[in-house]
Design an enzyme around this catalytic site. Structure first.
Site, PDB file in Angstrom:
ATOM      1  N   GLU A 136      22.074   7.742  -0.392  1.00  9.09           N
ATOM      2  CA  GLU A 136      22.832   6.768  -1.187  1.00  9.09           C
ATOM      3  C   GLU A 136      22.159   6.500  -2.522  1.00  9.09           C
ATOM      4  OE1 GLU A 136      23.903   2.600  -2.557  1.00  9.09           O
ATOM      5  OE2 GLU A 136      21.954   3.456  -2.076  1.00  9.09           O
ATOM      6  N   GLU A 137      20.824   6.468  -2.510  1.00  9.73           N
ATOM      7  CA  GLU A 137      20.082   6.084  -3.716  1.00  9.73           C
ATOM      8  C   GLU A 137      20.211   7.109  -4.842  1.00  9.73           C
ATOM      9  OE1 GLU A 137      18.912   3.272  -4.263  1.00  9.73           O
ATOM     10  OE2 GLU A 137      18.457   2.331  -2.347  1.00  9.73           O
TER      11      GLU A 137
ATOM     12  N   ASP B 197      18.161   6.386   3.301  1.00 10.38           N
ATOM     13  CA  ASP B 197      17.139   6.690   2.286  1.00 10.38           C
ATOM     14  C   ASP B 197      16.670   5.454   1.536  1.00 10.38           C
ATOM     15  OD1 ASP B 197      19.735   6.567   1.043  1.00 10.38           O
ATOM     16  OD2 ASP B 197      18.923   7.552  -0.729  1.00 10.38           O
TER      17      ASP B 197
END
Length: 411
Positions: free
Chosen positions: A176-177, A81
């Site tokens: 992850e973000e 992402d």
């Protein structure tokens, strides 16, 4: 490697994979599925084995060992992402050969310029091949550079079977973000003893310390009355919210801190007289200081509740991840090997704390110690993001060198 990295990276960034914190699915967006499926086909095409993508969008694959030594299985991870804060739709990467050290016009129509006056670190890249945005989107080097580098390193090892190595696992993870990267990651299925995220910034970055992190959600209920007859009746929730914010130390905010200093960050402030919601993130490297920060926020909320009424203020604090140093120190040789790999390639390692988190922060607490190495990008999460292809080559070479060193150091 250089052309392969350019080809892979520019293709990956064109897939819009922004994550969405409002979504409850995993991955949080369809675009991450699109990239995951593309990578599955590519992993198979280059000759990787045990290539899988699970129902949550986690891609895994194996490079089998080609040595008789009992080398520990190591892993390399990058995330699918891109950040939700800035658009990743219709990314149009620009390739600048032999960067001359001057201004780069990203977008002539909108007068958007990437200038060393604003970003002095550009001077380090004179003579490099750079990839930039067209000024209207982020680039997505965070972390599609890491994906491209891992893919290229695996392809290199497959093409060069004379390089002896143990079993290597790779994984590409969603979300992850928005802090959910490892939430559904199957450490047992991954089967590595140690891993590295390829999610860092400039050349030489090597990180094994991250923030301790929490989020705080504060809801303040007011009482709205017509302002003409409000005396002694109205309770303005916005003013209570301002009072809350003003009781936090003004110098302990992101814009006033660096190095090992922690902070409180007011990320969102939404409200009216009747109700106001504050959303903070709390960060500190030191565990005791981290706990003290959370306690301070609760104390402020309690004092305001006493002043305005207990039912008017609620606070919810959730831990997000912890400083991974605690879990990596006992296996510090994995940091030493990454350090040696960089030194062997003439790269000066820059060991520093991550003023943020990576998937490795959570994975290290899930039983998979995972430091972070550079991927090469600069100015992440915005229109001025760029990357040096020369640094990307070095990152791919470091991955190969780490794998070689693990084999060489096994008797």
């Amino acid at each position: 490697m250089k052309q392969e990295l350019i080809e892979r990276f520019t293709r990956y960034v064109k897939v819009d994979t922004q994550s969405d914190p409002e979504s409850n699915t995993c991955p949080s967006t369809q675009g991450q599925w699109d990239l995951a499926r593309m990578l599955v086909e590519e992993l198979k095409a280059i000759g990787m084995e045990e290539v899988t993508v699970d129902e949550n969008g986690y891609v895994m694959a194996t490079l089998p060992a080609n040595t008789d030594k009992n080398v520990p299985t190591i892993g390399f991870l990058a995330h699918l992402d891109t950040a939700p804060e800035f658009t990743g739709t219709n990314v149009n990467p620009q390739i600048i050969e032999q960067y001359d050290g001057g201004d780069i016009v990203l977008n002539e129509q909108q007068h958007i310029i990437l200038s060393p006056k604003d970003f002095p670190e550009l001077a380090n890249y004179k003579g490099h091949t750079l990839i930039t945005t067209d000024g209207t989107t982020l680039l997505g080097a965070d972390d599609k550079a890491g994906i491209a580098e891992i893919m290229t390193a695996m392809n290199y090892l497959i093409q060069h079977p004379e390089i002896k190595h143990g079993k290597v696992r790779v994984a590409f993870t969603p979300d992850e973000e928005i802090g959910r990267g490892p939430h559904k990651f199957d450490v047992a299925q991954f089967g590595a003893q140690f891993a590295y995220t390829v999610d860092g910034g400039p050349l030489g970055e090597l990180e094994y310390e991250s923030f301790n992190a929490a989020e705080a959600k504060i809801t303040i209920k007011g009482k709205n009355v017509h302002p003409g007859t409000a005396k002694g009746k109205m309770i303005n929730s916005i003013k209570i919210a301002l009072e809350f914010q003003q009781q936090l130390p003004a110098n302990e905010a992101p814009e006033h801190t660096d190095g090992y200093e922690g902070f409180y960050h007011l990320l969102s402030f939404q409200g009216n007289v009747e109700e106001t919601k504050l959303y903070y993130i709390i960060r500190d490297f030191d565990r005791e200081q981290f706990e003290a920060r959370k306690a301070k926020m609760k104390d402020i909320a309690a004092a305001l509740a006493q002043k305005y009424g207990n039912d008017r203020i609620s606070i919810e604090i959730n831990d997000q991840y912890y400083n991974m140093r605690e879990k990596i120190e006992p296996v510090h040789h994995i940091v030493d090997i990454a350090h040696e790999a960089m030194t062997n390639l003439g790269i000066e390692p820059k060991v520093k704390p991550i003023r943020g988190g990576t998937d490795g922060s959570q994975l290290s607490y899930m039983g998979l110690p995972t430091p972070n190495i550079f991927a090469g990008g600069e100015n992440f999460h915005g229109r001025y993001e760029y990357i040096s292809v020369d640094t990307m080559v070095k990152a791919a070479e470091v991955i190969v060198e780490i794998i070689k060193l693990f084999e060489q150091k096994t008797s």
